[in-house]
Design a protein around this motif. Structure first.
Motif, PDB file in Angstrom:
ATOM      1  N   ASN A  31       6.260  15.942 -32.517  1.00  0.00           N
ATOM      2  CA  ASN A  31       5.023  16.788 -34.177  1.00  0.00           C
ATOM      3  C   ASN A  31       4.543  15.303 -33.920  1.00  0.00           C
ATOM      4  OD1 ASN A  31       3.664  17.790 -36.309  1.00  0.00           O
ATOM      5  ND2 ASN A  31       5.858  17.848 -37.163  1.00  0.00           N
ATOM      6  N   SER A  45       2.522  14.933 -36.900  1.00  0.00           N
ATOM      7  CA  SER A  45       1.604  14.812 -38.187  1.00  0.00           C
ATOM      8  C   SER A  45       1.535  13.920 -38.729  1.00  0.00           C
ATOM      9  CB  SER A  45       2.856  16.243 -38.781  1.00  0.00           C
ATOM     10  OG  SER A  45       3.252  14.910 -39.373  1.00  0.00           O
ATOM     11  N   SER A  46       0.262  14.288 -39.951  1.00  0.00           N
ATOM     12  CA  SER A  46       0.254  12.606 -40.896  1.00  0.00           C
ATOM     13  C   SER A  46       0.983  12.216 -41.039  1.00  0.00           C
ATOM     14  CB  SER A  46      -0.799  13.133 -41.391  1.00  0.00           C
ATOM     15  OG  SER A  46      -0.215  13.788 -42.210  1.00  0.00           O
ATOM     16  N   GLU A  47       2.208  12.625 -41.292  1.00  0.00           N
ATOM     17  CA  GLU A  47       3.407  12.526 -42.544  1.00  0.00           C
ATOM     18  C   GLU A  47       4.034  12.138 -41.377  1.00  0.00           C
ATOM     19  OE1 GLU A  47       7.622  14.277 -43.844  1.00  0.00           O
ATOM     20  OE2 GLU A  47       5.580  15.741 -43.726  1.00  0.00           O
TER      21      GLU A  47
END
Length: 305
Positions: A36, A38-40
């Motif tokens: 995954n 994601s930016s996080e």
């Protein structure tokens, strides 16, 4: 001419044969795992890669994860260089591994070609942190942008190969591990000491580390391990138990935070790789501090400290 006893010669030869014939290739993964991104995941992965991998793989002068020489390896074992972690297709590691293979390598120490690499082991790392590390390594961040260079090729002497073969004990792949809650500071601190690898350097010996059960490592967190700084001088890892004479028993939370993140200890400036932990979040460092205060104080006077 010196006379040798036959039983002694037989014992030495037998040991050499046993060590030399140890299994050196193992089954790797065939899983179809995708990260995954994601930016996080990128932000947390960046913190983890700098904190976990930076000590060996990050070259501060180049500001890149192009690898560095590992000076602590004795010459009779060979020459060891940390790998290029940039996205170089000619020299970097990540482009040649699938997400599943990277995850498996970090958990077990088994490379995609079946070789065992005994110094990249994080068997107790949570799946989310593994995801975030891989997400960062797949990003276009400048520190891991493709850099087509190598700082050296690892080469083991015959004795070094025998020692490496003797150490060929991959760890079990254990999926589904969850990171402790942020509200349980001691459990979180223990997790970070394990997976950032604090106990690797701050125990007595790299060869007696217990990756599955860190507290069983010889001299756990008592320090004393010898390293070399960039100038080639010997430095020694500190005692991180709460002993007030030889450890960090007199450190306040803020002093400990400054030491970990910025290399500024009450008794002077710390040596690399400590400043590479500057990206750790304050709550992570505070959790490590809480955990260290929960383990037994051990009197152990470290050389030069």
């Amino acid at each position: 001419m010196r006379k040798y006893k036959l039983p002694a010669i037989i014992s030495v030869l037998a040991a050499a044969i046993i060590i030399g014939s140890c299994k050196t290739h193992f089954e790797t993964t065939k899983a179809n795992y995708k990260t995954n991104k994601s930016s996080e995941a990128f932000e947390r992965g960046k913190i983890l890669v700098y904190s976990i991998c930076g000590g060996c793989h990050y070259d501060p002068s180049a500001q890149k994860f192009i690898g560095t020489p590992i000076h602590e390896v004795p010459g009779f074992i060979g020459k060891v260089y940390a790998a290029n972690l940039t996205n170089s297709k000619s020299h970097g590691i990540p482009p040649h591994y699938s997400d599943a293979e990277l995850k498996y390598l970090l958990k077990t120490g088994i490379a995609k070609d079946g070789r065992f690499i005994p110094y990249m082991l994080r068997p107790n790392m949570a799946d989310k942190d593994l995801n975030d590390i891989i997400a960062y390594l797949r990003s276009d961040d400048p520190a891991i942008s493709a850099t087509d260079t190598t700082i050296g090729i690892t080469h083991f002497t015959p004795i070094g190969k025998m020692i490496m073969n003797a150490m060929a004990k991959p760890l079990p792949y254990r999926p589904g591990i969850q990171k402790p809650s942020e509200t349980d500071s001691i459990a979180l601190g223990r997790y970070l000491v394990d997976n950032i690898g604090c106990f690797h350097c701050h125990s007595h010996s790299l060869t007696s580390l217990n990756y599955l059960y860190p507290e069983q490592s010889k001299g756990y967190m008592e320090g004393g391990l010898k390293f070399k700084n960039p100038q080639g001088n010997n430095i020694y890892a500190s005692n991180l138990t709460t002993d007030k004479q030889t450890g960090i028993g007199n450190f306040t939370k803020l002093q400990f935070r400054n030491a970990v993140k910025y290399g500024e200890a009450p008794n002077g400036q710390l040596h690399p790789p400590m400043p590479e932990f500057s990206k750790l979040q304050d709550n992570d460092v505070d959790a490590i501090y809480a955990y260290l205060r929960s383990i037994p104080a051990k009197y152990h006077k470290v050389h030069g400290q």
